[in-house]
Each structure stands twice: as C-alpha cells, then as structure tokens.
Design an enzyme around this catalytic site. Structure first.
Site, short mmCIF file in Angstrom:
data_model
loop_
_atom_site.label_atom_id
_atom_site.label_comp_id
_atom_site.label_asym_id
_atom_site.label_seq_id
_atom_site.Cartn_x
_atom_site.Cartn_y
_atom_site.Cartn_z
N CYS A 143 -1.67 -3.32 2.01
CA CYS A 143 -0.55 -3.16 2.95
C CYS A 143 -0.98 -2.17 4.02
O CYS A 143 -1.72 -1.23 3.74
CB CYS A 143 0.69 -2.61 2.24
N ILE A 144 -0.49 -2.39 5.23
CA ILE A 144 -0.80 -1.46 6.33
C ILE A 144 0.44 -1.33 7.20
O ILE A 144 1.12 -2.32 7.47
CB ILE A 144 -2.02 -1.95 7.14
N THR A 152 2.22 1.21 10.51
CA THR A 152 2.44 2.34 11.40
C THR A 152 3.95 2.49 11.55
O THR A 152 4.64 1.52 11.86
CB THR A 152 1.82 2.10 12.79
N GLY A 178 -1.64 3.18 19.76
CA GLY A 178 -3.04 3.11 19.33
C GLY A 178 -3.30 3.49 17.89
O GLY A 178 -4.43 3.40 17.40
N TYR A 179 -2.24 3.89 17.16
CA TYR A 179 -2.44 4.33 15.77
C TYR A 179 -2.73 3.14 14.84
O TYR A 179 -3.43 3.30 13.83
CB TYR A 179 -1.20 5.08 15.27
N GLY A 180 -2.18 1.98 15.15
CA GLY A 180 -2.42 0.80 14.31
C GLY A 180 -3.90 0.44 14.27
O GLY A 180 -4.48 0.21 13.20
N GLU A 230 -5.55 -8.31 3.18
CA GLU A 230 -4.87 -9.25 2.29
C GLU A 230 -3.90 -10.11 3.10
O GLU A 230 -3.22 -9.63 3.99
CB GLU A 230 -4.12 -8.45 1.23
N SER A 234 1.71 -9.93 8.63
CA SER A 234 2.96 -10.03 9.40
C SER A 234 2.61 -10.36 10.84
O SER A 234 1.45 -10.33 11.24
CB SER A 234 3.72 -8.72 9.33
#
Length: 521
Positions: free
Chosen positions: A377-378, A380, A388-390, A411, A415
């Site tokens: 999972c990822i 921000t 720009g953090y993503g 994975e 989204s």
C-alpha cells in the site's frame, strides 16, 4: 413517490469547473434528520470518494429508475442479501449467465506461449503477437541510436497488443534503436486495445500490468488486495465525517473500520505521533500529556533536510501499524485492512519542525514477497498531495530495492491516483536513462531492456509497458527501435525542472534483512 435504496436517478452536483451537472446516481442509504429525509448517493462511473449525502431538492424524480423486486436468496452464510437489486446489477447478472451458457462445454482454454490476452469491456479475446523472422532481434535488446534530419517510417510494434501486455521475447541479441526529431516522426495510429492517457488513469483494469501476458482480471493474490465479493451497503459508505490530525483536518474518502461508537462523532481526533484515535479534543489533550513520542516508532533510516523515513516492523510496533492502516483505509479503496500486521514493514515519511516529525505519507511492503512486490500500500495524505511527495515515496521504494539487489513492482490493482503517480515516475526515470546515454566510440549508443531494469530496479514488464505507453517502441527494417521525439524530450525536461524533491542515496542508512531465515519475523 417514495425514493428507496437501490433507486437510480439524476442528482445535481457541481463539477470541477463549478458548473451544475446531473449525473446518474444510485441511492445507497436513506435517513431522517429532524424529520427531513437525506439520501446517500453514489454517482455512477464516478470515484467513490465523491459519494455524499444530498437533500431531496437535488434529486430529479422525473427520471427515477426503481430496482426490480426479487425474492431474497440466502448467501453463503445463510443470510439474506444486503441490498436490493439495481438495474445495472440485474443486467450484469443476465449478461454473465448468457455468457456462461454460450461457453459451456468448450472447456478450459490453455494459454499458448506468445499469445497474450487482450481484456475488453465485455469479454476476453486472444490476439496473436507479430511473429518475427529468426534474423530479427528481441524487444529485450532495444538499443538507442541518435540520428538527425532523417525521416523514418515508424511502424508500431504493438499493432495487435495492449500496451500493458508484454511481448514474448526472442533470444537476446543487440539491436540498434533510433532517436529522431519530432518533425521527422510519423505518428503511430491508434490500435485496438491501446489505452491513451485520457482513459488509462482512472480504471482498475488499466492498472493491471500482467507479467504473464494474461491480464484477464485484477490480480487478487496480493496480500492487501480487497476481496470485493464481501462488499455490502455498510462498507460502500463513508462512516467518518472528519479527522483531525495535528494541524490538519481531513475529510475521509472511503469507509474505514474504526469502532462503531466513533462513527457518529462530528470529528475524530488522532494523535499525530502515535496515531491513537480519541473521541474528543479534551481526551486528545490529556493523551498528549502522556504520549512521549515525537516521531514514528522504529528506526530512522533516511534524513535529508526536513525529510525523514522511519522503518517500522509490523510485529514489533503492532498498535502503531494498526492505527496507520485504519487511517490509510480512509483514503484507499482498493486495499483491505488486516489487523495481522506481522508480515509487513511500514516506511513512514515525515517532515520535521520544532514540534516533531509530522507524518506526510507511507508505504508498506511484505517482508517476504513471492511476486517481487516492493510496495503493498502507498499513500500521501491529502494535505501533502500534488507537492512531489508521492514520487518521493515511490523513488524511495525503488532505492530500497536497489540496496536489496532486486527489481520490484507495486502490488496490483493500483488506484487511479496511484496509477498516475507510478506512470509518471516510470516515464521520467526511463527517459532520464535514455537521454543520458552517450557513445564513447562515436557509434550509436545502445542499451537493453534488462540493463534499464537493473539500473532502475523497475521490473522488466513495467519497463516494457511504460515504453509502449509512451509509444516509444517501433519496428523498423527488421529491428526494434526507440524513437524519442522532440515533444517527448521537451515534456520530460519541463517535468524534471518541477521535480525538486529527490532521494539522495548517500543519506540512506539501510541494511536489508533475510526474512526467510527468521522463524516468525
């Protein structure tokens, strides 16, 4: 005329241009507030994060579609269905039955090597890959040559293949690849199955980059992939109104399984350091007098300027990991929540000021992944998005893969926002490699797909799908070539000027562990 759950009708909403529109919506729930009914609606073909409660004035009752009545049938648990049938679900069920009956007796189709499957909206159809003569070279040996003022006949490699479908490769033999000026390049015509930028960023199906060439359905083998068969009316609705996290107030996008007694509160308060949830501001203030944390638990493995990354073991810091998952589920719809966090590592990115280390985002990964996943999972957090953090989180995940000596991939399914970020990162990273190529002997510079994968730690299938997505791979005079147009180069240079946040590998202090040798991690 009574509006009930399952009805469909146009509902008034404001779009991004602040204009009124009447999209079709489904009524998911009805409730009474001070003797007045309000309706929870899901806009058909819109993301669930736009779902909302609306008043009767916003409903167009002239075009209402009532759900078809049918007898309640017991589910696997012997309980009746959770909601009435809507027109679209009824139609889909009829279609599935007819498709099943028409294919009955054919038997299972065994995938043939070299014949990828192209997913369409209605069914799957098998399309052949262009077969190459023995003298032609492999797509994995695509190389780059620099030519000026020469007009090339660009023939698309992927005439019959989806860009997300890897092409079967021949034995590895070096092949020249040409770069040309934008004015000299003929645009490659659109082909069946090719997804363009306009429509490849918002659907789950487009995020499936199948490594085996059979993208028949969203991959459900990932450890955190949501099992949509258990969706019901409760999990389809947002249950938290507002979250206060430090100096930010966040409006959740999706359902998250916080305790039932907290879902009726106007604001849910979270400690921004330990992420413990509390029911009132007074409880939070009392908690802050006892909470000694000023940063996430775990080891700080990266620091540059005000940006830090902390590595958190899901077994050693279970409470924090579970609270982080609960918060993340408010903004992630495609992944489910597991309270068993033992098999996962969490990498939390923070921004430092005089008050402490404030959470910006995070990603999780399995300690042992059989499918080369480097991200489960990822996320921000919304206050830090579009800054720009993503990309920084994604870049950090690949930096860890470089230290581990592996290639990785996120994975699936991604989204819509996740797919946007990954497509952008892959494109910029690969173009950066290609544009830095120089030949010492004066000959055309050469590079293979495997070399790009090794340099970036991006999985080979993702490299190929990105090159196809950018429409860089072409077939010319018996060879695979890369054509870099002036538009591509200019767009890349502009994008890189805006990208100020980068990971500095010198600031990373990380030693990979061999989790296979540890009994229970």
């Amino acid at each position: 005329m009574e509006v009930i759950e399952g009805c469909r009708l146009p509902v008034l909403r404001r779009n991004q241009e602040n204009e009124d529109e009447w999209p079709l919506a489904e009524i998911l729930s009805v409730k009474d507030i001070s003797g007045r009914k309000v309706f929870y609606v899901h806009y058909i073909d819109f993301n669930k994060r736009l779902d909302e409660w609306v008043t009767p004035e916003r409903l167009d009752l002239k075009k209402i579609q009532f759900p078809k009545k049918e007898a309640k049938t017991p589910t696997k648990n012997g309980l009746p269905g959770s909601r009435p049938n809507s027109p679209e679900r009824d139609l889909k069920k009829t279609f599935d039955l007819s498709l099943h009956s028409s294919t009955a007796g054919i038997g299972k189709t065994i995938p043939t090597p070299g014949l990828p499957y192209l997913a369409t909206s209605a069914s799957l159809q098998r399309v052949p890959v262009v077969k190459l003569p023995d003298r032609t070279n492999s797509i994995e040996n695509v190389t780059k040559n620099l030519l000026s003022k020469r007009k090339l006949e660009a023939v698309s490699l992927a005439t019959q293949c989806s860009p997300a479908t890897p092409v079967a490769a021949a034995p590895e033999i070096p092949t020249p690849v040409y770069a040309q000026n934008g004015s000299a390049r003929r645009p490659v015509p659109a082909v069946v199955g090719r997804k363009r930028k306009a429509n490849c960023l918002g659907t789950d199906e487009d995020s499936q980059d199948s490594s085996d060439g059979i993208p028949s359905a969203p991959r459900m083998t990932g450890s955190l992939v949501s099992d949509r068969s258990h969706d019901d009316i409760v999990t389809r609705m947002k249950n938290i109104e507002c979250i206060e996290l430090g100096r930010h107030r966040l409006k959740p996008w999706y359902f998250s399984p916080y305790p039932q007694e907290l879902t009726s509160l106007p604001v849910l308060y979270l400690c921004e350091f330990c992420l413990k949830y509390l029911k009132s501001l007074k409880c939070l203030q009392r908690h802050l007098t006892k909470c000694n944390l000023r940063h996430p638990p775990g080891n700080e493995i990266y620091r540059k300027g005000t940006i830090s990354f902390f590595e958190i073991d899901g077994r050693k810091n279970k409470n924090y990991s579970q609270n982080l998952c609960l918060l993340a589920k408010c903004f992630l719809d495609h992944k489910t929540l597991y309270y068993d966090t033992d098999p996962f590592l969490f990498y939390v990115m923070t921004e430092y000021d005089c008050k402490g280390f404030h959470i910006v985002g995070y990603f999780s990964k399995e300690k042992e992944s059989t499918e080369d996943y480097n991200v489960a999972c990822i996320l921000t957090l919304p206050p830090y998005q579009r800054r720009g953090y993503g990309k920084l989180l994604i870049e950090f995940s690949y930096e860890l893969s470089k230290v581990e000596g592996k290639t990785g991939t996120p994975e699936k399914p991604l989204s819509d926002l996740g797919l946007l970020s990954y497509r952008s990162y892959w494109s910029q990273t690969i173009l950066e490699i290609l544009m830095e190529l120089k030949s010492e002997t004066g000959e055309r510079p050469q590079i293979t797909i495997n070399e790009i994968s090794e340099l970036t730690s991006i999985k080979k299938e993702d490299v190929i799908s990105t090159l196809q997505y950018l429409n860089l791979i072409n077939y010319y005079k018996g060879q695979y070539i890369l054509t870099l147009s002036e538009d591509i180069v200019e767009g890349h240079e502009k994008a890189m000027l805006k990208r100020h946040l980068r990971i500095d590998s010198k600031c990373l202090h990380f030693t990979p562990k061999d989790w296979s040798k540890r009994g229970k991690w």
